[in-house]
Scaffold this motif. Sequence first.
Motif, PDB file in Angstrom:
ATOM      1  N   ALA A  84       0.853  -1.189   0.000  1.00 45.57           N
ATOM      2  CA  ALA A  84       0.000   0.000   0.000  1.00 45.57           C
ATOM      3  C   ALA A  84       0.884   1.232   0.000  1.00 45.57           C
ATOM      4  O   ALA A  84       2.030   1.188   0.462  1.00 45.57           O
ATOM      5  CB  ALA A  84      -0.922   0.005   1.220  1.00 45.57           C
ATOM      6  N   HIS A  85       0.330   2.316  -0.512  1.00 49.10           N
ATOM      7  CA  HIS A  85       1.053   3.580  -0.393  1.00 49.10           C
ATOM      8  C   HIS A  85       0.118   4.668   0.115  1.00 49.10           C
ATOM      9  O   HIS A  85      -1.089   4.651  -0.145  1.00 49.10           O
ATOM     10  CB  HIS A  85       1.698   3.982  -1.722  1.00 49.10           C
ATOM     11  CG  HIS A  85       0.747   4.529  -2.747  1.00 49.10           C
ATOM     12  ND1 HIS A  85       0.395   5.861  -2.796  1.00 49.10           N
ATOM     13  CD2 HIS A  85       0.078   3.933  -3.767  1.00 49.10           C
ATOM     14  CE1 HIS A  85      -0.436   6.067  -3.795  1.00 49.10           C
ATOM     15  NE2 HIS A  85      -0.659   4.913  -4.405  1.00 49.10           N
ATOM     16  N   VAL A  86       0.695   5.569   0.858  1.00 46.37           N
ATOM     17  CA  VAL A  86       0.008   6.779   1.304  1.00 46.37           C
ATOM     18  C   VAL A  86       0.761   7.949   0.698  1.00 46.37           C
ATOM     19  O   VAL A  86       1.928   8.190   1.052  1.00 46.37           O
ATOM     20  CB  VAL A  86      -0.033   6.873   2.841  1.00 46.37           C
ATOM     21  CG1 VAL A  86      -0.644   8.202   3.280  1.00 46.37           C
ATOM     22  CG2 VAL A  86      -0.810   5.704   3.430  1.00 46.37           C
ATOM     23  N   ASP A  87       0.147   8.598  -0.290  1.00 49.91           N
ATOM     24  CA  ASP A  87       0.783   9.713  -0.986  1.00 49.91           C
ATOM     25  C   ASP A  87       2.152   9.323  -1.552  1.00 49.91           C
ATOM     26  O   ASP A  87       3.100  10.094  -1.521  1.00 49.91           O
ATOM     27  CB  ASP A  87       0.915  10.922  -0.056  1.00 49.91           C
ATOM     28  CG  ASP A  87       1.202  12.220  -0.812  1.00 49.91           C
ATOM     29  OD1 ASP A  87       0.832  12.308  -1.999  1.00 49.91           O
ATOM     30  OD2 ASP A  87       1.811  13.129  -0.215  1.00 49.91           O
ATOM     31  N   GLY A  88       2.249   8.076  -2.038  1.00 49.53           N
ATOM     32  CA  GLY A  88       3.478   7.605  -2.671  1.00 49.53           C
ATOM     33  C   GLY A  88       4.475   6.938  -1.753  1.00 49.53           C
ATOM     34  O   GLY A  88       5.468   6.369  -2.223  1.00 49.53           O
ATOM     35  N   PHE A  89       4.247   6.954  -0.443  1.00 49.35           N
ATOM     36  CA  PHE A  89       5.155   6.308   0.512  1.00 49.35           C
ATOM     37  C   PHE A  89       4.665   4.877   0.749  1.00 49.35           C
ATOM     38  O   PHE A  89       3.547   4.664   1.205  1.00 49.35           O
ATOM     39  CB  PHE A  89       5.217   7.115   1.809  1.00 49.35           C
ATOM     40  CG  PHE A  89       5.766   8.500   1.612  1.00 49.35           C
ATOM     41  CD1 PHE A  89       7.131   8.700   1.446  1.00 49.35           C
ATOM     42  CD2 PHE A  89       4.928   9.596   1.562  1.00 49.35           C
ATOM     43  CE1 PHE A  89       7.648   9.984   1.247  1.00 49.35           C
ATOM     44  CE2 PHE A  89       5.427  10.878   1.367  1.00 49.35           C
ATOM     45  CZ  PHE A  89       6.791  11.070   1.207  1.00 49.35           C
ATOM     46  N   ILE A  90       5.529   3.899   0.479  1.00 48.63           N
ATOM     47  CA  ILE A  90       5.129   2.513   0.260  1.00 48.63           C
ATOM     48  C   ILE A  90       5.489   1.610   1.430  1.00 48.63           C
ATOM     49  O   ILE A  90       6.574   1.708   1.999  1.00 48.63           O
ATOM     50  CB  ILE A  90       5.825   1.973  -1.008  1.00 48.63           C
ATOM     51  CG1 ILE A  90       5.487   2.846  -2.226  1.00 48.63           C
ATOM     52  CG2 ILE A  90       5.443   0.518  -1.264  1.00 48.63           C
ATOM     53  CD1 ILE A  90       6.410   2.599  -3.416  1.00 48.63           C
ATOM     54  N   ALA A  91       4.573   0.685   1.735  1.00 48.43           N
ATOM     55  CA  ALA A  91       4.857  -0.445   2.624  1.00 48.43           C
ATOM     56  C   ALA A  91       4.558  -1.730   1.860  1.00 48.43           C
ATOM     57  O   ALA A  91       3.523  -1.844   1.197  1.00 48.43           O
ATOM     58  CB  ALA A  91       4.013  -0.375   3.886  1.00 48.43           C
ATOM     59  N   ASP A  92       5.455  -2.710   1.953  1.00 46.45           N
ATOM     60  CA  ASP A  92       5.417  -3.932   1.154  1.00 46.45           C
ATOM     61  C   ASP A  92       5.601  -5.109   2.103  1.00 46.45           C
ATOM     62  O   ASP A  92       6.530  -5.119   2.921  1.00 46.45           O
ATOM     63  CB  ASP A  92       6.550  -3.848   0.115  1.00 46.45           C
ATOM     64  CG  ASP A  92       6.610  -5.017  -0.840  1.00 46.45           C
ATOM     65  OD1 ASP A  92       5.766  -5.917  -0.767  1.00 46.45           O
ATOM     66  OD2 ASP A  92       7.539  -5.010  -1.691  1.00 46.45           O
ATOM     67  N   THR A  93       4.726  -6.109   1.999  1.00 45.29           N
ATOM     68  CA  THR A  93       4.800  -7.239   2.928  1.00 45.29           C
ATOM     69  C   THR A  93       4.300  -8.511   2.250  1.00 45.29           C
ATOM     70  O   THR A  93       3.555  -8.454   1.261  1.00 45.29           O
ATOM     71  CB  THR A  93       3.973  -6.951   4.198  1.00 45.29           C
ATOM     72  OG1 THR A  93       4.189  -7.984   5.161  1.00 45.29           O
ATOM     73  CG2 THR A  93       2.485  -6.863   3.899  1.00 45.29           C
ATOM     74  N   ALA A  94       4.724  -9.664   2.773  1.00 39.20           N
ATOM     75  CA  ALA A  94       4.280 -10.943   2.214  1.00 39.20           C
ATOM     76  C   ALA A  94       4.261 -12.009   3.299  1.00 39.20           C
ATOM     77  O   ALA A  94       4.988 -11.927   4.295  1.00 39.20           O
ATOM     78  CB  ALA A  94       5.192 -11.389   1.067  1.00 39.20           C
ATOM     79  N   ILE A  95       3.399 -12.994   3.058  1.00 36.78           N
ATOM     80  CA  ILE A  95       3.265 -14.133   3.969  1.00 36.78           C
ATOM     81  C   ILE A  95       2.976 -15.366   3.121  1.00 36.78           C
ATOM     82  O   ILE A  95       2.508 -15.257   1.986  1.00 36.78           O
ATOM     83  CB  ILE A  95       2.117 -13.878   4.984  1.00 36.78           C
ATOM     84  CG1 ILE A  95       2.161 -14.871   6.140  1.00 36.78           C
ATOM     85  CG2 ILE A  95       0.758 -13.883   4.293  1.00 36.78           C
ATOM     86  CD1 ILE A  95       1.195 -14.510   7.268  1.00 36.78           C
ATOM     87  N   THR A  96       3.272 -16.538   3.639  1.00 35.23           N
ATOM     88  CA  THR A  96       2.970 -17.792   2.940  1.00 35.23           C
ATOM     89  C   THR A  96       2.000 -18.610   3.776  1.00 35.23           C
ATOM     90  O   THR A  96       2.149 -18.708   4.995  1.00 35.23           O
ATOM     91  CB  THR A  96       4.255 -18.598   2.676  1.00 35.23           C
ATOM     92  OG1 THR A  96       5.139 -17.814   1.862  1.00 35.23           O
ATOM     93  CG2 THR A  96       3.947 -19.902   1.955  1.00 35.23           C
ATOM     94  N   VAL A  97       1.009 -19.181   3.098  1.00 32.00           N
ATOM     95  CA  VAL A  97      -0.027 -19.970   3.757  1.00 32.00           C
ATOM     96  C   VAL A  97      -0.077 -21.357   3.119  1.00 32.00           C
ATOM     97  O   VAL A  97      -0.157 -21.486   1.895  1.00 32.00           O
ATOM     98  CB  VAL A  97      -1.414 -19.289   3.624  1.00 32.00           C
ATOM     99  CG1 VAL A  97      -2.505 -20.164   4.240  1.00 32.00           C
ATOM    100  CG2 VAL A  97      -1.395 -17.905   4.276  1.00 32.00           C
ATOM    101  N   ALA A  98      -0.025 -22.399   3.949  1.00 30.16           N
ATOM    102  CA  ALA A  98      -0.222 -23.778   3.489  1.00 30.16           C
ATOM    103  C   ALA A  98      -1.704 -24.109   3.618  1.00 30.16           C
ATOM    104  O   ALA A  98      -2.298 -23.936   4.680  1.00 30.16           O
ATOM    105  CB  ALA A  98       0.623 -24.739   4.312  1.00 30.16           C
ATOM    106  N   VAL A  99      -2.307 -24.571   2.533  1.00 27.58           N
ATOM    107  CA  VAL A  99      -3.753 -24.777   2.489  1.00 27.58           C
ATOM    108  C   VAL A  99      -4.101 -26.200   2.902  1.00 27.58           C
ATOM    109  O   VAL A  99      -3.687 -27.168   2.245  1.00 27.58           O
ATOM    110  CB  VAL A  99      -4.305 -24.485   1.081  1.00 27.58           C
ATOM    111  CG1 VAL A  99      -5.824 -24.685   1.037  1.00 27.58           C
ATOM    112  CG2 VAL A  99      -3.945 -23.063   0.662  1.00 27.58           C
TER     113      VAL A  99
END
Length: 296
Positions: A84-99
């Motif tokens: 997501a970004h707020v006025d161009g300032f970015i946060a980036d995240t990831a997670i892995t899920v086993a189904v």
Amino acid sequence: MISSYLKAGKIVSKVRDDASKLIKDGMPVLELVNHVEGSIRSEGSEPAFPCNVSINDVTAHYTSPPGDKTLIKEGDLVKLDLGAHVDGFIADTAITVAVGDADERCYVMMDAAREALEDALATIRAGVEVGEIGRVIEEKIHSHGMKPVANLTGHSMDRWILHSGLSIPNITERNPHLLEEGDVLAIEPFATDGVGLVTDMPETHIFRFLRDRPLRLVHARRVLGRIKEEYHALPFAQRWLEEYFEPKRLNASMRMLIQSRAIYPYHVLREKSGALVAQWEHTVIVEKDGCTVITE
């Protein structure tokens, strides 16, 4: 600036945690990406890139194309990568899920990637060599009997720029560049029991504005103008543009924009040997004696 980064980080953390609980057998990938992107918008920010849902050996850059029929299945290893970004300032995240009833090796990979991220975060502070982060990640993943994906890296970020020039390796390499206070970094280890390399697939569902170009088709010029206005230099999905343009004409314009190099296509990436891959990711702001993790 800091308040915008913190707000973006808080939003993606909440959306990531909520969305990860929804992943289940039979869920359409299109439903998941729409939920994630809609939640980011409803929380008061905008997606920094299309939500990636990369399953099993598919490692990165998969988002639903228009009309996607792909379903998540029992036993899948699902990597959920969002920003997501707020006025161009970015946060980036990831997670892995086993189904559901996934293979035991899925959980070993997940542990390897998550613990490698934790060790990397504990290493980060101003003055640390970039190569040291890669060494720590590789050692932790190897300790679980897995391999890091060598040709994928973390990255620095700047306003409106998701990849701003500095790569953060997931393997041991000589890189004497020193981290500086205020650097914003996405740290993202990938763990696999394959050869530890990714390769391009033919599909491209994510794109990025590169430059204005002289274009013969009026419609293509309009599409490029909308892309530039809406997304700046951030990645976007073709399905986002269907709100503004009729799909058949949009397809023709997108082909022209790619051919003219007005936009850059991101190929879907898969593990070269077809092996499973797990991913974990946080965004940090480097400080004198450590770092602030904005996506916890």
